[in-house]
Design a protein around this motif. Structure first.
Motif, short mmCIF file in Angstrom:
data_model
loop_
_atom_site.label_atom_id
_atom_site.label_comp_id
_atom_site.label_asym_id
_atom_site.label_seq_id
_atom_site.Cartn_x
_atom_site.Cartn_y
_atom_site.Cartn_z
N VAL A 70 0.83 -1.22 0.00
CA VAL A 70 0.00 0.00 0.00
C VAL A 70 0.86 1.27 0.00
O VAL A 70 0.36 2.35 -0.30
CB VAL A 70 -1.01 0.04 1.18
CG1 VAL A 70 -2.00 -1.11 1.07
CG2 VAL A 70 -0.31 0.03 2.52
N ARG A 71 2.13 1.13 0.29
CA ARG A 71 3.01 2.30 0.20
C ARG A 71 3.34 2.65 -1.25
O ARG A 71 3.67 3.79 -1.56
CB ARG A 71 4.32 2.05 0.96
CG ARG A 71 4.16 2.19 2.47
CD ARG A 71 5.51 2.44 3.14
NE ARG A 71 6.31 1.23 3.17
CZ ARG A 71 6.29 0.34 4.16
NH1 ARG A 71 5.52 0.55 5.20
NH2 ARG A 71 7.03 -0.74 4.12
N ILE A 72 3.25 1.67 -2.13
CA ILE A 72 3.67 1.94 -3.52
C ILE A 72 2.52 1.94 -4.54
O ILE A 72 2.63 2.52 -5.60
CB ILE A 72 4.78 0.96 -3.96
CG1 ILE A 72 4.33 -0.50 -3.87
CG2 ILE A 72 6.04 1.18 -3.14
CD1 ILE A 72 5.38 -1.50 -4.38
N GLY A 73 1.40 1.28 -4.18
CA GLY A 73 0.28 1.23 -5.13
C GLY A 73 -1.03 1.63 -4.46
O GLY A 73 -1.21 1.41 -3.26
N ILE A 74 -1.92 2.27 -5.24
CA ILE A 74 -3.22 2.67 -4.70
C ILE A 74 -4.21 1.53 -4.90
O ILE A 74 -4.55 1.19 -6.04
CB ILE A 74 -3.72 3.95 -5.41
CG1 ILE A 74 -2.71 5.08 -5.19
CG2 ILE A 74 -5.11 4.34 -4.90
CD1 ILE A 74 -3.02 6.36 -5.96
N PHE A 75 -4.64 0.96 -3.79
CA PHE A 75 -5.54 -0.20 -3.85
C PHE A 75 -6.99 0.22 -3.95
O PHE A 75 -7.48 0.94 -3.09
CB PHE A 75 -5.34 -1.10 -2.62
CG PHE A 75 -4.15 -1.99 -2.73
CD1 PHE A 75 -2.86 -1.48 -2.63
CD2 PHE A 75 -4.31 -3.34 -3.00
CE1 PHE A 75 -1.75 -2.30 -2.78
CE2 PHE A 75 -3.21 -4.17 -3.14
CZ PHE A 75 -1.93 -3.65 -3.03
N THR A 76 -7.67 -0.23 -5.00
CA THR A 76 -9.11 -0.08 -5.05
C THR A 76 -9.70 -1.15 -4.12
O THR A 76 -8.98 -2.05 -3.67
CB THR A 76 -9.63 -0.33 -6.47
OG1 THR A 76 -9.23 -1.67 -6.84
CG2 THR A 76 -9.03 0.65 -7.47
N GLU A 77 -11.01 -1.04 -3.87
CA GLU A 77 -11.65 -2.02 -2.99
C GLU A 77 -11.48 -3.44 -3.54
O GLU A 77 -11.15 -4.37 -2.79
CB GLU A 77 -13.15 -1.67 -2.93
CG GLU A 77 -13.83 -2.08 -1.66
CD GLU A 77 -15.28 -1.61 -1.69
OE1 GLU A 77 -16.16 -2.47 -1.62
OE2 GLU A 77 -15.50 -0.38 -1.84
N ASP A 78 -11.67 -3.58 -4.85
CA ASP A 78 -11.52 -4.91 -5.46
C ASP A 78 -10.08 -5.41 -5.39
O ASP A 78 -9.83 -6.59 -5.16
CB ASP A 78 -11.95 -4.88 -6.94
CG ASP A 78 -13.46 -4.98 -7.09
OD1 ASP A 78 -14.14 -5.25 -6.07
OD2 ASP A 78 -13.96 -4.80 -8.22
N ALA A 79 -9.13 -4.50 -5.57
CA ALA A 79 -7.71 -4.89 -5.51
C ALA A 79 -7.39 -5.43 -4.12
O ALA A 79 -6.68 -6.44 -3.97
CB ALA A 79 -6.82 -3.70 -5.83
N LEU A 80 -7.95 -4.77 -3.10
CA LEU A 80 -7.71 -5.21 -1.72
C LEU A 80 -8.31 -6.60 -1.49
O LEU A 80 -7.68 -7.48 -0.89
CB LEU A 80 -8.33 -4.19 -0.77
CG LEU A 80 -7.79 -4.20 0.65
CD1 LEU A 80 -6.28 -4.00 0.66
CD2 LEU A 80 -8.46 -3.10 1.47
N LYS A 81 -9.52 -6.79 -2.01
CA LYS A 81 -10.16 -8.12 -1.86
C LYS A 81 -9.31 -9.20 -2.50
O LYS A 81 -9.12 -10.28 -1.94
CB LYS A 81 -11.53 -8.11 -2.57
CG LYS A 81 -12.65 -7.52 -1.77
CD LYS A 81 -13.96 -7.84 -2.48
CE LYS A 81 -15.02 -6.83 -2.10
NZ LYS A 81 -16.09 -6.73 -3.10
N LEU A 82 -8.79 -8.91 -3.68
CA LEU A 82 -7.98 -9.92 -4.39
C LEU A 82 -6.67 -10.18 -3.67
O LEU A 82 -6.24 -11.33 -3.54
CB LEU A 82 -7.70 -9.45 -5.82
CG LEU A 82 -8.92 -9.47 -6.76
CD1 LEU A 82 -8.60 -8.78 -8.07
CD2 LEU A 82 -9.37 -10.92 -7.02
N ALA A 83 -6.05 -9.11 -3.17
CA ALA A 83 -4.78 -9.28 -2.46
C ALA A 83 -5.01 -10.14 -1.21
O ALA A 83 -4.22 -11.04 -0.91
CB ALA A 83 -4.21 -7.92 -2.07
N GLN A 84 -6.12 -9.86 -0.51
CA GLN A 84 -6.39 -10.64 0.70
C GLN A 84 -6.71 -12.10 0.37
O GLN A 84 -6.34 -13.01 1.09
CB GLN A 84 -7.53 -10.00 1.49
CG GLN A 84 -7.01 -8.83 2.31
CD GLN A 84 -8.09 -7.85 2.73
OE1 GLN A 84 -9.23 -7.93 2.24
NE2 GLN A 84 -7.75 -6.93 3.63
#
Ligand code: TXA
Ligand code: MG
Length: 316
Positions: A70-84
């Motif tokens: 999260v320090r280098i990329g802006i996470f959308t809600e969906d991006a966060l779901k996928l990362a998790q």
């Protein structure tokens, strides 16, 4: 010998080399990477030089955890779901690279991202890569550890053969379990877009965030690495072969009566086929044959990624 087993001592050696701007061979679950400190332009330049890679081709940034991401990329809600869902330490961890907008104060080398406003990030699902990343506290840019346009390395020995004269150390993490590169998903388009099919299936992604787009209209600009001829052996490839000439090497798939020289998976297991793909193509790419004929591979799940690689390798 530059191939070394991962121990406390060799991990420390790797860290020292990376901190002083060198590139090293690093195992990941997909393919071996040619890793360098992603904050250091000089080190990144070394990657391009080693690989003979066109400079406009941006690199994937490997990090240890979501906090670093999260320090280098802006996470959308969906991006966060996928990362998790799909990044370690999730139990379902797979091989997923997310393309996000760079954060405003993103410290990553612009050379590493080829001057794009976006950044491709992933957490590799391999214990040695994770140990290295968490101990060295720096993001690592790592393309596949092969010269541009040749087959991706799935063992430490492959890296040695391709780049052994150019790098000081290859950490040996054993053979790659996945055997082809990560799936790249662009989260900056209104509907997320697959830029490269890979180790994580499209079906798994859609289970978490719903339908995604399979392709960009202007793919050559969004993902320069998707150049048509990529991942190519030195002799021609013939796809969907149902027979085989004398001078051809036959790469089989599934049960067959044809005299296959090698079989990607005798039981028809696509996961196994993916893991074998680059190694077998490389083995058949030799002067005994004038061409490699490849039997049809089912076009679903990870088979899509296998066919994507094969059609690139077959393109003239
Ligand atoms: O499994 C993998 O992803 C391996 C291992 C080592 O992690 N890495 C890998 O890197 O395949 P490489 O450099 O061989 O492929 C990176 C791909 C290229 O096609 C590049 O164009 C694309 O990622 N890429 C990188 N940054 C991008 C960005 N900001 N936007 C679109 N595509 C990007
Ligand atoms: Mg590559």
């Amino acid at each position: 010998m530059i191939i070394k087993q991962p121990t406390e001592t060799t991990l420390h050696e790797a860290f020292s080399l990376l901190a002083s701007g060198n590139v090293i061979g690093m195992p990941t679950e997909t393919v071996y990477g040619l890793a360098a400190n992603a904050l250091d332009d000089q080190a990144i330049a070394k990657i391009y030089a080693c690989k003979n890679r066109p400079q406009f081709n941006p690199l994937i940034i490997h990090i240890a955890d979501l906090e670093a991401a999260v320090r280098i990329g802006i996470f959308t809600e969906d991006a966060l779901k996928l990362a998790q869902a799909f990044w370690p330490p999730s139990e379902r961890a797979g091989s997923l690279t997310l393309v996000l907008s760079r954060t405003k104060d993103c410290p990553i080398s612009l050379l590493a991202t080829a001057g794009l406003e976006t950044i491709a990030i992933r957490i590799p699902n391999h214990p040695v890569a994770l140990d290295l990343l968490s101990q060295c506290h720096m993001p690592l840019a790592a393309p596949s550890a092969n010269r541009s346009n040749s087959i991706s390395p799935t063992s430490a020995k492959d890296v040695l053969e391709s780049l052994g004269d150019k790098i000081p150390l290859i950490l040996d993490g054993g053979p790659c379990a996945v055997g082809l590169e990560s799936t790249i998903l662009d989260m900056t388009t209104s509907i997320p877009t697959i830029l490269r099919p890979g180790g994580l299936s499209i079906e798994s992604i859609e289970e978490i965030i719903g339908p995604i787009q399979k392709q960009h209209h202007n793919q050559s600009i969004k993902a320069p690495g998707m150049m048509k001829r990529h991942y190519a052996p030195s002799i021609p490839l013939r796809l969907n072969a149902l027979d085989c000439d004398l001078e051809e090497a036959l790469l089989g798939f599934g049960q067959t009566d044809l005299p296959a020289h090698l079989n990607l998976s005798a039981t028809g297991d696509l996961q196994e086929a993916a893991a074998n793909l680059f190694r077998m193509l490389k083995e058949l790419d030799n002067p005994n044959f004038v061409k490699i004929a490849v039997m049809p591979i089912p076009n679903h799940g990870i088979g899509l990624a296998i066919n994507d690689r094969l059609s690139r390798a077959a393109a003239i």
